[in-house]
Enzyme design. Sequence first.
Site, short mmCIF file in Angstrom:
data_model
loop_
_atom_site.label_atom_id
_atom_site.label_comp_id
_atom_site.label_asym_id
_atom_site.label_seq_id
_atom_site.Cartn_x
_atom_site.Cartn_y
_atom_site.Cartn_z
N HIS A 159 1.00 -1.20 -0.14
CA HIS A 159 0.22 0.06 -0.01
C HIS A 159 0.72 1.27 -0.07
O HIS A 159 0.52 2.37 -0.34
CB HIS A 159 -0.94 0.13 1.15
CG HIS A 159 -2.05 -1.15 1.35
ND1 HIS A 159 -2.90 -1.07 0.33
CD2 HIS A 159 -2.49 -2.11 2.23
CE1 HIS A 159 -3.56 -2.24 0.56
NE2 HIS A 159 -3.11 -2.76 1.71
N ASP A 199 -2.31 -10.76 -2.11
CA ASP A 199 -3.01 -10.28 -0.62
C ASP A 199 -4.43 -9.70 -0.97
O ASP A 199 -4.82 -9.40 -2.18
CB ASP A 199 -2.20 -8.82 -0.30
CG ASP A 199 -2.71 -8.00 0.97
OD1 ASP A 199 -1.95 -8.43 1.83
OD2 ASP A 199 -3.67 -7.61 0.95
C1 X5A Z 1 -0.97 -5.01 3.80
C2 X5A Z 1 -2.54 -5.22 4.47
C3 X5A Z 1 -4.23 -3.60 5.11
C4 X5A Z 1 -4.75 -2.56 5.64
C5 X5A Z 1 -6.07 -2.35 5.88
C6 X5A Z 1 -6.56 -0.90 6.81
N1 X5A Z 1 -2.80 -3.93 4.78
N2 X5A Z 1 -7.91 -1.09 7.16
O1 X5A Z 1 -3.06 -6.12 4.49
ZN ZN Z 2 -3.98 -7.05 2.85
#
Ligand code: X5A
Ligand code: ZN
Length: 656
Positions: A159, A199
């Site tokens: 992200h 993911d």
């Molecule tokens: C790397 C990952 C998830 C973020 C979720 C935020 N991030 N609500 O799985």
């Molecule tokens: Zn994730």
Amino acid sequence: MDTAVESSVNNSGDCNGESNNGKVQRKVGLVYDETMCKHDTPDGEAHPERPDRIRVIWEKLQLSGVTQRCVVLGGTKAEDKHLQLVHTTDHVNLVKSLSTKKQDDQRDRIASLLNSIYINGGSSEAAYLAAGSVVEVTEKVAKGELDSGFAIVRPPGHHAEADKAMGFCFFNNVAVAASYLLNERPDLGVKKILIVDWDVHHGNGTQKMFWEDPRVLVFSVHRHEGGSFYPGGDEGDYNMVGEGPGEGFNINVPWEQGRCGDADYLAAWDHIFIPVAKEFNPDIILLSAGFDAAIGDPLGGCRVTPYGYSVMLKKLMEFAQGKIVMALEGGYNLDSTAKSSLACVQVLLEDKPIQGSCEAMPFMSTWRVIQAVRKRLCTYWPSLADELSSNLIDQKTPTPIVITSNSNSEAKDNAHEIMDQMSKLNIENHQVDTKVSTSSWRSDLSKVDVWYASFGSNMWKQRFLCYIEGGQVEGMTKPCVGSMDKSPPKGITWGLYPNRLFFGRESTNVWGQGGVAFLNPLTNLTDQTHMCLYRITLEQFNDVLFQENGLNVDFDSPIFDLTALKLVENNGSTPLEADLAPWYGNVVCMGREGDIPILTMTCTLSLVEKFTSGEIPLRPPAKAYANTFIRGLVEGGIFSEEEAEAYIDNAASKPL
Ligand code: X5A
Ligand code: ZN
């Protein structure tokens, strides 16, 4: 008397770069560094992205014994100049400045300005280690020092954007590694990189970083739900295909719903990712391996099993000569994350056939998404141009019937739906089973060779040959008719396999009081079983199955046909019709030898459970049975008589 060729010497399964099948062991790198556990919530508040995530993975890998067979590396900190290949200088400096010297309240203030980020005194170092470790393994795989690798890192990365941390991510670990290879290491010759992001969340950061770059093809499959699932908006839509020279080099598969499982993911693999990967022909694959689409994940709400992950990974290993670097992203159910990770490492090690099965079908919405993606991208990737056959897309999970029960827990509901899906057809098995006539099944199956691997009395060659050539040896109550095709095996060899041999059941008609041999279809790393492999045709294999199960060889249809062979090769094992073969009702594929599948027959996993629970007793074998067994091992040159006896005693005395 027989003309069978002794095709190879005994395989020894132990150590020195040799795996159980005598293949050279693949070099798999693992990075783990406890320092990455120091990144934690500043106030000790519970958070799904917690230090134990990587600890439990590491423990699981250690307990299973795989770490000893991998190259274990400690973490490495990323260099600023490498981070700056994809991040702004300001962002790198900000993350650097979060280190221990800063005040807690300043970190809290910074975190409060970011989306889904917490920061403590260990965050900066962990972020540097996560990115640097992925770079390190990637470099080693690109160089050929390792065949593949898994960086068990946190914080995750996909992200993180050029100028911001978000979604639990600080640096985009995978993107840094990809950019490092392309821009800093032209000497390694990597020109095309495939990034696969499984993911459950969209890899927004990675997408943006390579948006205009045709050297990096980005695949992301994620829950999208019209942009309402994190990170949300249109970015994860399938219309986002890249721009400029990078147009067509970004592929999103955005699920319209949660609850997606193996069938849905494998459909995306078979009908989008795999054909495109073939056309792209990458030099290396970087995998954003989040395990938050796993069954039981509290954030993902999907249902991918360790089996599903292994199949997805195995399919990717067909490319780039298996050069794959996995980097951990999400995954918030500790148990599913650890199990899925282990399943993946076992695939990287190539040390066993993949065990499991997927009998579910994709959702209707899955086919809709897949068709939309194919349509949007077919101008760039001609292999996506064909219409999917209606036979295929008709195989979908109907809207689940809600079963009213006294419990309305999510878990129970899930279990019902899974069972419901399970009772449907396998997605890989989309051809309709055609009933073949007696005459043609024999000629069809006589054209296919298999290795029949015996672990019991058939290890004694003279006994086994009775099933082929006909005849009777000591310990048989009546003569065998043999196979319709009496030609001797085309080869005989021995192998050592990572499965548990055991003896069970009270008695048999043939041998009297005492158990007979079974093999646990699941592999494990502590037990090893010697097996004698006979290369015979699939027609002969059926005749052996008939005779072993007390059936006539003039049976009008095969008990194990080509469809079953395909299934067993894909899934590791397949049950036979229970009433036809109540004892050895499970054909298991042990791998391949010279590109020919190795098949054995044993009991089903549910029967193993009955042995484990004591519902069916474990029993040492009768003397006559043990003698046949010993004879096979001794005449095969595997053991001396004493050693063979000890081998049986050991298998017969240990609890399951
Ligand atoms: C790397 C990952 C998830 C973020 C979720 C935020 N991030 N609500 O799985
Ligand atoms: Zn994730």
